[in-house]
Design an enzyme around this catalytic site. Sequence first.
Site, PDB file in Angstrom:
ATOM      1  N   ASP A   1       2.118  -4.984   8.630  1.00 28.33           N
ATOM      2  CA  ASP A   1       0.912  -4.166   8.547  1.00 28.33           C
ATOM      3  C   ASP A   1      -0.280  -5.114   8.410  1.00 28.33           C
ATOM      4  OD1 ASP A   1      -1.244  -2.558   7.799  1.00 28.33           O
ATOM      5  OD2 ASP A   1       0.046  -1.107   6.768  1.00 28.33           O
TER       6      ASP A   1
ATOM      7  N   PHE B   1       0.865  -1.181   0.000  1.00 26.37           N
ATOM      8  CA  PHE B   1       0.000   0.000   0.000  1.00 26.37           C
ATOM      9  C   PHE B   1       0.907   1.238   0.000  1.00 26.37           C
ATOM     10  CE2 PHE B   1      -2.873   3.164   1.696  1.00 26.37           C
ATOM     11  CZ  PHE B   1      -4.098   2.808   1.145  1.00 26.37           C
TER      12      PHE B   1
ATOM     13  N   TYR C   1     -10.823   0.662  10.899  1.00 24.12           N
ATOM     14  CA  TYR C   1     -12.036   1.065  10.155  1.00 24.12           C
ATOM     15  C   TYR C   1     -12.357   0.137   8.996  1.00 24.12           C
ATOM     16  CZ  TYR C   1      -8.557   3.616   7.245  1.00 24.12           C
ATOM     17  OH  TYR C   1      -7.488   3.972   6.482  1.00 24.12           O
ATOM     18  N   LYS C   2     -11.533  -0.884   8.774  1.00 26.11           N
ATOM     19  CA  LYS C   2     -11.810  -1.841   7.698  1.00 26.11           C
ATOM     20  C   LYS C   2     -12.609  -2.999   8.279  1.00 26.11           C
ATOM     21  CE  LYS C   2      -7.936  -0.091   5.068  1.00 26.11           C
ATOM     22  NZ  LYS C   2      -6.513  -0.170   4.765  1.00 26.11           N
TER      23      LYS C   2
ATOM     24  N   ARG D   1     -12.342  -4.953  -6.851  1.00 27.82           N
ATOM     25  CA  ARG D   1     -12.033  -5.576  -5.570  1.00 27.82           C
ATOM     26  C   ARG D   1     -13.334  -5.830  -4.821  1.00 27.82           C
ATOM     27  NH1 ARG D   1      -8.278  -2.652  -1.129  1.00 27.82           N
ATOM     28  NH2 ARG D   1      -9.995  -1.197  -1.188  1.00 27.82           N
TER      29      ARG D   1
HETATM   30  C1  LIG Z   1      -5.852   1.014   4.493  1.00 29.18           C
HETATM   31  C2  LIG Z   1      -4.384   0.944   4.645  1.00 29.18           C
HETATM   32  C3  LIG Z   1      -3.675   1.990   5.229  1.00 29.18           C
HETATM   33  C4  LIG Z   1      -4.389   3.253   5.638  1.00 29.18           C
HETATM   34  O1  LIG Z   1      -3.592   4.142   6.308  1.00 29.18           O
HETATM   35  P1  LIG Z   1      -4.252   5.459   6.947  1.00 29.18           P
HETATM   36  O2  LIG Z   1      -3.195   6.060   7.726  1.00 29.18           O
HETATM   37  O3  LIG Z   1      -5.436   5.001   7.750  1.00 29.18           O
HETATM   38  O4  LIG Z   1      -4.735   6.311   5.828  1.00 29.18           O
HETATM   39  C5  LIG Z   1      -2.315   1.839   5.402  1.00 29.18           C
HETATM   40  N1  LIG Z   1      -1.679   0.718   5.010  1.00 29.18           N
HETATM   41  C6  LIG Z   1      -2.341  -0.308   4.434  1.00 29.18           C
HETATM   42  C7  LIG Z   1      -1.609  -1.531   4.047  1.00 29.18           C
HETATM   43  C8  LIG Z   1      -3.707  -0.216   4.226  1.00 29.18           C
HETATM   44  O5  LIG Z   1      -4.366  -1.213   3.638  1.00 29.18           O
END
Ligand SMILES: *Cc1c(COP(=O)(O)O)cnc(C)c1O
Length: 413
Positions: free
Chosen positions: A200, A128, A225-226, A374
């Site tokens: 992560d 990401f 939040y996911k 997705r």
């Molecule tokens: C969703 C996601 C994020 C989101 O980071 P924020 O700081 O909440 O914007 C970070 N890393 C990964 C791998 C994600 O899937």
Amino acid sequence: MLTRSDCLDRDAGDPLAPLRELFDLPAGVIYLDGNSLGARPKAALTRATAVIAQEWGKDLITSWNSAGWFQMPRRLGDLLAPLVGAEASEVVVTDTTSVNLFKALAGALQLQAGDAQRKVIVTERSNFPTDIYMAQGLASWLDRGYQLRLVDTPEEIPGALGADTAVLMLTHVNYRSGYQHDMAALSALARQHGAVTVWDLAHSAGAVPVDLNRDGADFAIGCTYKYLNGGPGAPAFIWVPQRHQAQFRQPLSGWWGHAAPFAMAPHFAPTDGIGRALCGTQPIVSLAMVECGLEIFAQTSMAAIREKSLALTDLFIALVEARCAGHPLELVTPREHARRGSQVSFAHPHGYAVMAALIARGVIGDYREPHIMRFGFTPLYTSFADVWDAVEILKQILDNKAYDIAAERGAVT
Ligand SMILES: *Cc1c(COP(=O)(O)O)cnc(C)c1O
């Protein structure tokens, strides 16, 4: 061949089916985007009202003590810990995923600072982007010669580790492909090379079983939040295992991480334990919502969630391949269960337009470059009939070419 009524039978025998009642989902929507923003637990509205009307409105500043606001990052961390194989007092819910990655990575580099040879952070090009950006930002600000080594496939990871490697930083389940790494094997491999791991769990926590302590991970962070249904922008989490807590240092040394925050001393002295991962005052209203999602997980187990998740994703893959055969769809997500997260991604040359048409018909997934549609599967509120109906609508859209390839894109896809 499977029918819709077979799917209804599977729903009737599904032990998780009653949990759907705990979520408020609009009628006519099949929500396959819980991997990006989890649905709202019904309890969140009552809880938000209580926090805003009573705790803030009536009790005002006394709520830092009386409503447990100050302790909330730790208390929620303890509730979250069992979902990722952490012990109590190893997790805090705080800040954002990006910020927690910064803290965890800085802590990992600090652990390795004694070995001047170790200057490389290994990660995936397909990680990401914020994870890569945060690592680039930290490396450049430290200005001590740290650099990123980006690998293009999981198979290249072993060859990328060596005596120069400080940290192996991976997202356990890839946000785009749904590929799941073998955490135990890669953590062991990293350790053999003297590298420290940062995981992560944004697409893992609440989605797939994770056992950080058993699998020998060093640091982890993740999103609430996911799959954890904490609400838009809800604070994230960071895990520092007991064995690293005494050495753990992170540069965002705010007063919440101080040993005696209300002594108001002019010098920073980190508190013992996981509290040193904290920085400053938290968004309490948003933080309080996280508990509503975690309470639902307490009613089931990650084993039961995983069993249904694999059944849902297997069914979706089988139905799309059977019913949408002849259309240029390419499965991007691994078929092998051990390598699959809780999402299914299909590439289609007009993926963006097809997804826009799906959303217009109430099937909400999302789109990620390049060409990837997705679909996230959340066993707490997705039924087998939902899967059937989503594929039926996808089939109609593809058969009738009922999508607009010139459609304008919103700022968020
Ligand atoms: C969703 C996601 C994020 C989101 O980071 P924020 O700081 O909440 O914007 C970070 N890393 C990964 C791998 C994600 O899937």
